[in-house]
Design a protein around this motif. Structure first.
Motif, PDB file in Angstrom:
ATOM      1  N   SER A 206       0.816  -1.215  -0.101  1.00 56.52           N
ATOM      2  CA  SER A 206      -0.096   0.177   0.011  1.00 56.52           C
ATOM      3  C   SER A 206       0.821   1.264   0.048  1.00 56.52           C
TER       4      SER A 206
ATOM      5  N   LYS B 152      -1.887   4.046  -3.967  1.00 52.40           N
ATOM      6  CA  LYS B 152      -2.672   2.704  -3.816  1.00 52.40           C
ATOM      7  C   LYS B 152      -4.112   2.815  -4.580  1.00 52.40           C
ATOM      8  N   CYS B 153      -4.395   1.516  -5.184  1.00 49.37           N
ATOM      9  CA  CYS B 153      -5.509   1.371  -5.891  1.00 49.37           C
ATOM     10  C   CYS B 153      -6.428   0.312  -5.014  1.00 49.37           C
ATOM     11  N   VAL B 154      -7.650   0.414  -4.947  1.00 49.52           N
ATOM     12  CA  VAL B 154      -8.469  -0.749  -3.996  1.00 49.52           C
ATOM     13  C   VAL B 154      -9.407  -1.190  -4.936  1.00 49.52           C
TER      14      VAL B 154
ATOM     15  N   GLU C  82     -12.937  -3.624  -4.557  1.00 49.60           N
ATOM     16  CA  GLU C  82     -13.582  -4.525  -3.618  1.00 49.60           C
ATOM     17  C   GLU C  82     -14.496  -5.219  -4.204  1.00 49.60           C
TER      18      GLU C  82
ATOM     19  N   THR D 186     -11.283  -8.521  -1.197  1.00 49.13           N
ATOM     20  CA  THR D 186     -10.591  -7.051  -1.201  1.00 49.13           C
ATOM     21  C   THR D 186      -9.012  -7.202  -1.813  1.00 49.13           C
TER      22      THR D 186
ATOM     23  N   GLU E 248      -5.678  -4.912  -2.855  1.00 51.99           N
ATOM     24  CA  GLU E 248      -5.106  -3.456  -2.900  1.00 51.99           C
ATOM     25  C   GLU E 248      -3.606  -3.505  -3.658  1.00 51.99           C
TER      26      GLU E 248
ATOM     27  N   ASP F  50      -7.701   5.384  -6.800  1.00 49.73           N
ATOM     28  CA  ASP F  50      -9.113   4.762  -7.251  1.00 49.73           C
ATOM     29  C   ASP F  50      -9.637   3.709  -6.059  1.00 49.73           C
ATOM     30  N   LYS F  51     -10.950   3.829  -5.876  1.00 46.79           N
ATOM     31  CA  LYS F  51     -11.475   2.919  -4.794  1.00 46.79           C
ATOM     32  C   LYS F  51     -12.736   2.365  -5.653  1.00 46.79           C
TER      33      LYS F  51
ATOM     34  N   SER G 169     -15.547  -1.011  -6.845  1.00 46.30           N
ATOM     35  CA  SER G 169     -16.207  -1.988  -6.439  1.00 46.30           C
ATOM     36  C   SER G 169     -16.765  -2.789  -7.823  1.00 46.30           C
TER      37      SER G 169
ATOM     38  N   GLY H 228     -17.017   3.003  -9.575  1.00 48.73           N
ATOM     39  CA  GLY H 228     -15.873   3.914  -8.821  1.00 48.73           C
ATOM     40  C   GLY H 228     -15.150   4.879  -9.565  1.00 48.73           C
TER      41      GLY H 228
END
Length: 338
Positions: free
Chosen positions: A26, A30-32, A34, A68, A70, A97-98, A100, A115
Motif C-alpha cells: 500500500s 494505492k488502488c483498492v 472490492e 478485497t 489493494e 481509485d476505490k 467495487s 468507482g
C-alpha cells in the motif's frame, strides 16, 4: 456473450507467475478493488496487467463470495481479473481509485465495476452486448472504440474484441489501432501493442506470406521464395507443448502421403536447438525443420506472427496465406483442396 477463453500456454505462464509474485504494497498510489461474486463461496482469482503496471500476477482470494485487493500503481492501466473458469473481466485501475465489482458467478459477462467514469463506461458496454452474436458484439465494440478514442476503456475493448480475436479483420483492426494511436500519442502501451500486432496482422489469412529466411537442421535455406510453386504448410511446435508431438506425427504423415505435391516446414519455438533436435529431428522425414532459438522472440516467429503453439500456416502455390492455426483435420482437408 461468450466469455474470453485464454490460450492454455498463456494461462500456464500466468499461473506460474502467480506463485512468484507477492501482493503489492500500500502507499500513496494505492488502488483498492472490492468485489462480491454471487454464487461463489471460496476460490482464488488472478489479476494482472500486460504492460507491467501491476508487477507479475497477483492472487485475489475470495471468501464467502467477497474479496478485497489493494496494489500500488503509478499510472492508469488496464487490468485483467481472471476467474477460475478462465473467463475474465477487464477493468481500469488508477492511483487513488476505490473500485467495487459485483457479478453473478453464473453470468460473469454481467460484471459491473463502479468507482470511476472509465469503469462505468466499460460496464455499460458489457451490458449493451449481452446475448448479442459475435458479429454484433464486434460491430458494437468498433463503435465504442471510435466514440471513446481518448480513453483506456476504448483500448480495453479493442484488446478484447480485436487483438484477442481468433479470426481478425485485418483492415478494421489496423484502422482502429491507427485511430487510437492518433488520439493517444503519448500512450506507450499502444506503441508497444502496435509493434507486435502489426506483424501478426501482416501474416493473417488472405495476406501474402511475409518474406523470411531461415536455415533448416539439414543446412538448407528456407524462404518465402523457396516455397513458391507448391502449396506449403508451416507448422509451429515445441518440446514443451504437450500437443506438439501429435501435430508433428500428423504433418509427417501428410507429407509422406503428398509425395512431393506440397512442402512442409516445421518451426520449433524451443530455446535449446540440441534438445529439440534430439527429441524431434528425423533426417529421413519429408519435412524441413527449423530451430532458430529465441522462442516467440525469434525473427521467424515474429515475422510470421506466431500466436500459438502448436500452430500452423497454410499457404497456396502463389505464396498467399489461406489458413492460420487450423485444427488438424481442417488443415489436411484445406491442403487437399489446394
Amino acid at each position: 456473450m461468450k466469455h474470453t477463453i485464454l490460450h492454455p500456454v498463456r494461462v500456464l505462464c500466468l499461473l506460474l507467475l502467480a506463485g512468484l509474485t507477492a501482493a503489492c504494497n500500500s502507499g500513496k498510489h494505492k488502488c483498492v478493488l472490492e468485489g462480491e461474486i454471487d454464487g461463489l463461496g471460496e476460490a482464488d482469482l488472478y489479476i494482472y496487467n500486460e504492460s507491467g503496471s501491476i508487477s507479475g500476477v497477483d492472487t485475489v482470494h475470495v471468501k464467502d463470495g467477497k474479496f478485497t485487493y489493494e496494489c500500488q500503481i503509478a499510472e492508469p492501466a488496464i487490468a485483467h481479473l481472471l476467474y477460475p473458469n478462465f473467463s475474465e473481466t477487464l477493468l481500469i485501475m488508477a492511483p487513488g481509485d476505490k473500485l467495487s465489482c459485483t457479478v453473478k458467478a453464473a453470468r460473469l459477462a454481467t460484471a459491473k465495476v463502479k468507482g470511476s467514469e472509465e469503469n462505468e463506461l466499460l460496464s455499460k458496454f458489457r451490458r449493451s452486448i449481452l446475448d448479442k452474436s459475435d458479429a454484433e458484439s464486434r460491430k458494437l465494440a468498433a463503435q465504442f472504440v471510435r466514440k471513446n478514442l481518448q480513453t483506456l476503456a476504448a483500448q480495453a475493448v479493442f484488446v478484447r474484441y480485436f487483438v484477442q480475436a481468433e479470426r481478425r479483420d485485418v483492415s478494421l483492426t489496423l484502422s482502429l489501432l491507427d485511430l487510437l494511436k492518433a488520439a493517444q500519442p503519448h500512450n506507450k502501451n499502444l506503441k508497444s501493442l502496435d509493434l507486435y500486432l502489426r506483424q501478426q496482422l501482416q501474416a493473417s489469412t488472405g495476406q501474402p506470406l511475409p518474406d523470411f529466411k531461415a536455415c533448416s537442421l539439414r543446412g538448407d535455406t528456407i524462404s518465402r521464395a523457396s516455397l513458391l510453386g507448391k502449396p506449403a504448410v508451416i507448422a509451429f511446435l515445441s518440446s514443451w507443448s504437450a500437443n506438439s508431438a501429435n501435430q508433428l506425427r500428423h504433418i509427417q504423415r501428410m507429407a509422406s502421403e503428398m509425395k512431393g505435391r506440397a512442402q512442409f516446414v516445421i518451426v520449433s519455438l524451443d530455446e535449446d536447438r540440441e534438445q529439440f533436435k534430439d527429441r524431434f529431428f528425423n533426417d529421413t522425414a519429408a519435412c524441413q525443420m527449423v530451430c532458430p532459438g529465441g522462442a516467440f522472440q525469434s525473427p521467424i516467429a515474429q515475422r510470421l506472427g506466431v500466436r500459438y503453439v502448436p500452430g500452423n500456416i497454410l499457404v497456396n502455390a502463389k505464396g498467399r496465406i489461406v489458413g492460420r492455426d487450423l485444427e488438424l483435420p481442417a488443415l489436411e482437408s484445406e491442403l487437399k483442396k489446394l
